[in-house]
Design an enzyme around this catalytic site. Structure first.
Site, PDB file in Angstrom:
ATOM      1  N   LYS A 344       0.811  -1.207   0.000  1.00 23.33           N
ATOM      2  CA  LYS A 344       0.000   0.000   0.000  1.00 23.33           C
ATOM      3  C   LYS A 344       0.851   1.268   0.000  1.00 23.33           C
ATOM      4  O   LYS A 344       0.408   2.319  -0.480  1.00 23.33           O
ATOM      5  CB  LYS A 344      -0.950  -0.003   1.199  1.00 23.33           C
ATOM      6  CG  LYS A 344      -2.049  -1.062   1.085  1.00 23.33           C
ATOM      7  CD  LYS A 344      -2.857  -0.908  -0.214  1.00 23.33           C
ATOM      8  CE  LYS A 344      -4.040  -1.858  -0.270  1.00 23.33           C
ATOM      9  NZ  LYS A 344      -4.769  -1.764  -1.554  1.00 23.33           N
ATOM     10  N   HIS A 363      -8.114   2.603  -7.111  1.00 22.40           N
ATOM     11  CA  HIS A 363      -8.258   1.475  -6.185  1.00 22.40           C
ATOM     12  C   HIS A 363      -9.498   0.707  -6.618  1.00 22.40           C
ATOM     13  O   HIS A 363     -10.607   0.977  -6.171  1.00 22.40           O
ATOM     14  CB  HIS A 363      -8.397   1.987  -4.750  1.00 22.40           C
ATOM     15  CG  HIS A 363      -8.368   0.902  -3.729  1.00 22.40           C
ATOM     16  ND1 HIS A 363      -9.039   0.969  -2.527  1.00 22.40           N
ATOM     17  CD2 HIS A 363      -7.733  -0.308  -3.714  1.00 22.40           C
ATOM     18  CE1 HIS A 363      -8.826  -0.130  -1.825  1.00 22.40           C
ATOM     19  NE2 HIS A 363      -8.044  -0.921  -2.530  1.00 22.40           N
ATOM     20  N   SER A 381     -14.636  -2.730   1.689  1.00 18.87           N
ATOM     21  CA  SER A 381     -14.747  -4.082   2.227  1.00 18.87           C
ATOM     22  C   SER A 381     -16.205  -4.449   2.463  1.00 18.87           C
ATOM     23  O   SER A 381     -16.985  -3.666   3.020  1.00 18.87           O
ATOM     24  CB  SER A 381     -13.976  -4.175   3.544  1.00 18.87           C
ATOM     25  OG  SER A 381     -14.085  -5.455   4.106  1.00 18.87           O
TER      26      SER A 381
END
Length: 681
Positions: A344, A363, A381
């Site tokens: 990252k 992303h 997520s």
């Protein structure tokens, strides 16, 4: 003819045969080896641990170097990377493992010490002699998985006791001396990341020099926490001194970005074999020819994560510090062994470097249909980004990090970093089958005798991960590039149950929802969550962006308009009520929606506009019940629906306040257009 001892001489080279025609002599030519080690070296066919290229493209490096010259240049470059800023020369480096006697000598003498090209930094005394200058630092360079753990241990049905005995005797020193690393039953390397099992965003620092102060996003909402140049150099010195004190270090020279015109050369210097194999999997692996022309890296990571930072150093708030200096193009890691910091960290660097070239860094997941239609998937997520972007009827370009340039889309990475918690072969067969020799398993729990992994066990952490090369996915597109996207899909798991299953977005709405990066946390996502909680992450990756979110959004809109892409908002969350009252939208319905986006069916559908958010929703489509397309139809309590809708709209507006005052360009027209695309009530 008689032999000296009087016995008849045995003929071994003649053509004498039995009467039935079978030759007495079954010998072959002698092996071309003078020692047993040389014979063993012949057993293993030499190859470069490269990312496979299937299109047969010629290498851009035509001029070949001699092995000796290539070796010398590599060592000089590594020595320069490891040079202390307080000394005139870098350390003496040799290739090979110090545990293998004579290997260093066989690899040749260390390079002539090179002057280190210093950047701007405070004056420091030059120290001519130190203990580290008297020793050699052994470099394990660009190791393949075979250099970090053996596959034969898991390819035979050994007893657990015999397997362990073999491991103790046969593991290469790179893994043998690394406590907590084991081979699982499928051949993957299971290892531990130490005390930190996730990223440490509060300990991440970026040098705020004059250029960074003008270019980067600072202040409220920004992930960029400042540090000064002197503090960075202090931490760099601490990391370099630690690495130089070791008998051996691992060095990876690799690439980022599959677009050959815009790829970045990266060097990762680390103390752990786990980190070396992890980055071997996650970055693009060069060929021998590409290494010959590698030269000076564009960016260097110094991973001294086993060694803490000095808490008395300015800007330090813990024993962990992850520091980025964009001017020096360096990253220093202290006090954390979690490998995701490297992945990252480089992604953040790409979020800075690529936009400077007019390239949008994203992303997102990305796949491509048989007709060349590309789709981008954004989602936090729990939204289903991995599940929906992994489609056996489409080619996978990448699962996490991408660039969109004038050449099309390209994957930044050479591998995948998948979550493993509750992994099963039935639900995620591609990830399950990718966990084999060469894969790194982080913080998983396994049976000590069978070495079978229990993916439901959260004893170490819930954030268990697998890192593997992208070619381990059967339908991966190699090289990982594609044409310009046709569809941009923003995924939200709306636990409030008021967003429609699918909405077609105009450019301003796409920018608004891209900047917002909305989803909702529910029980099971994080401990202690009982009621739905809205969460926003700018550009669906706020922790990694360097510039203000509106800059990325403006670039996205520009490219979508230029290349004719359509924006979509897809709700994979609840319908008929909030979490705990309604039901989650069935996955088969969501897949039908995604298929209709890919096929173009939804472009020709009839649409109507929703209240408050002003979203265009289809009135009907094949395979999905019409009544669920408008969320108000699924709520029995219409008043509760309206109340919940206004509540979510208020959360969107409050989140967007931090962006509302930011002006794009010479006037605020674009900013006003984005604001108008949000909820109105």
């Amino acid at each position: 003819m008689a032999a000296p001892n009087g016995l008849a001489r045995i003929e071994t080279h003649g053509k004498k045969k039995h009467e039935n025609g079978v030759c007495h002599d079954d010998s072959a030519a002698p092996v071309r080896a003078q020692t047993i080690d040389e014979l063993h070296s012949l057993q293993r066919k030499r190859s470069a641990p490269t990312t496979p290229i299937k299109d047969g493209a010629a290498s851009p490096f035509a001029a070949a170097l001699s092995e000796e010259e290539r070796h010398r240049q590599q060592l000089q470059s590594i020595s320069a990377s490891l040079a202390s800023l307080t000394r005139e020369t870098g350390p003496k480096v040799v290739k090979g493992d110090p545990a293998r006697k004579g290997e260093a000598a066989a690899k040749g003498a260390p390079p002539t010490p090179q002057k280190h090209h210093q950047h701007h930094h405070p004056a420091a005394p030059t120290i001519a002699v130190s203990d580290s200058s008297l020793k050699f630092t052994h470099v394990l360079y660009n190791l393949s998985p075979a250099g970090t753990h053996p596959s034969f241990l898991c390819s035979h049905n050994f007893s657990s006791e015999f397997r362990q005995a073999l491991m103790d005797r046969c593991l290469p020193p790179a893994i043998k001396y690394e406590k907590g690393s084991f081979i699982t039953s499928t051949g993957a390397l299971a290892t531990l990341s130490g005390a930190k099992t996730g990223r440490s965003p509060r300990d991440k620092r970026v040098v705020k020099d004059e250029a960074a102060a003008q270019e980067l996003w600072w202040g409220k909402g920004s992930p960029n926490i400042e540090m000064d140049e002197h503090t960075f150099l202090t931490n760099r010195e601490r990391a370099v001194d630690y690495l130089n004190s070791l008998d051996k270090v691992f060095v990876n020279d690799q690439f980022l970005n599959w677009d050959p015109e815009n790829r970045i050369k990266v060097r990762i210097i680390s103390a752990r074999a786990y980190h070396s194999l992890f980055m071997h999997n996650m970055c693009i692996r060069p060929t021998d020819e590409e290494l010959e022309g590698f030269g000076t890296p564009d960016f260097t990571i110094y991973n001294a994560g086993q060694f803490p930072c000095n808490r008395y150093t300015h800007y330090m708030t813990s024993s962990t510090s992850v520091d980025i200096n964009l001017a020096r193009r360096e990253m220093v890691i202290l006090g954390t062994q979690y490998a995701g910091e490297m992945k990252k960290g480089l992604f953040g660097v790409m979020h800075y470097l690529m936009p400077r070239r007019g390239i949008l860094s994203l992303h997102s997941g990305c796949n491509m249909g048989k007709d060349g239609d590309v789709a981008l998937f954004f989602g936090l997520s729990g939204t289903g980004k991995t599940t929906l972007s992994t489609d056996h009827n489409r080619l996978l370009i990448g699962d996490d990090e991408h660039c969109w340039s004038d050449n099309g889309v390209s994957n930044i990475e050479g591998g995948c970093y998948a979550k493993c918690i509750d992994l099963s072969q039935e639900k995620e067969p591609d990830i399950w089958n990718a966990i084999k020799f060469g894969t790194v398993l982080e913080n998983v729990v396994f049976d000590e005798h069978t070495r079978e992994v229990d993916y439901t066990d959260k004893s170490v952490t819930e954030n268990t991960r697998a890192a593997y090369p992208i070619e381990y996915i059967p339908n991966a597109k190699i090289p990982c590039v594609g044409p310009h996207p046709k569809n941009v899909i923003l995924l939200a798991c709306d636990a409030f149950g008021v967003l429609p299953p699918v909405s077609k977005l105009n450019l301003a709405q796409t920018m608004y929802h891209f900047i917002s990066g909305y989803t909702a946390l529910v029980a099971g996502t994080e401990d202690g969550i009982k009621e739905p909680q809205a969460t926003f992450s700018a550009c669906f990756g706020a922790a990694f962006i360097m510039l203000h979110p509106t800059k990325y959004a403006a670039m996205l809109a520009e490219k979508m308009q230029k290349y004719g892409a359509t924006g979509w908002l897809v709700n994979t969350g609840w319908s008929g009520g909030r979490y705990g009252v309604g039901k989650r939208i069935r996955l088969p319905y969501t897949r039908k929606i995604i298929d209709a986006i890919h096929s173009g069916e939804l472009l020709t559908a009839n649409y109507k506009k929703t209240e408050v958010f002003g979203l265009e929703i289809p009135t009907e489509m094949d395979g999905v019940p019409s009544e669920i397309l408008d969320p108000i139809n699924t709520w029995t309590d219409k008043a509760a629906y309206k109340e919940t809708l206004l509540r979510l709209a208020g959360l969107f507006k409050k989140n967007f306040e931090v962006f509302a005052s930011y002006k794009i360009g010479d006037d605020s027209s674009l900013t006003d257009e984005i604001l108008a695309a949000g909820p109105n009530f």
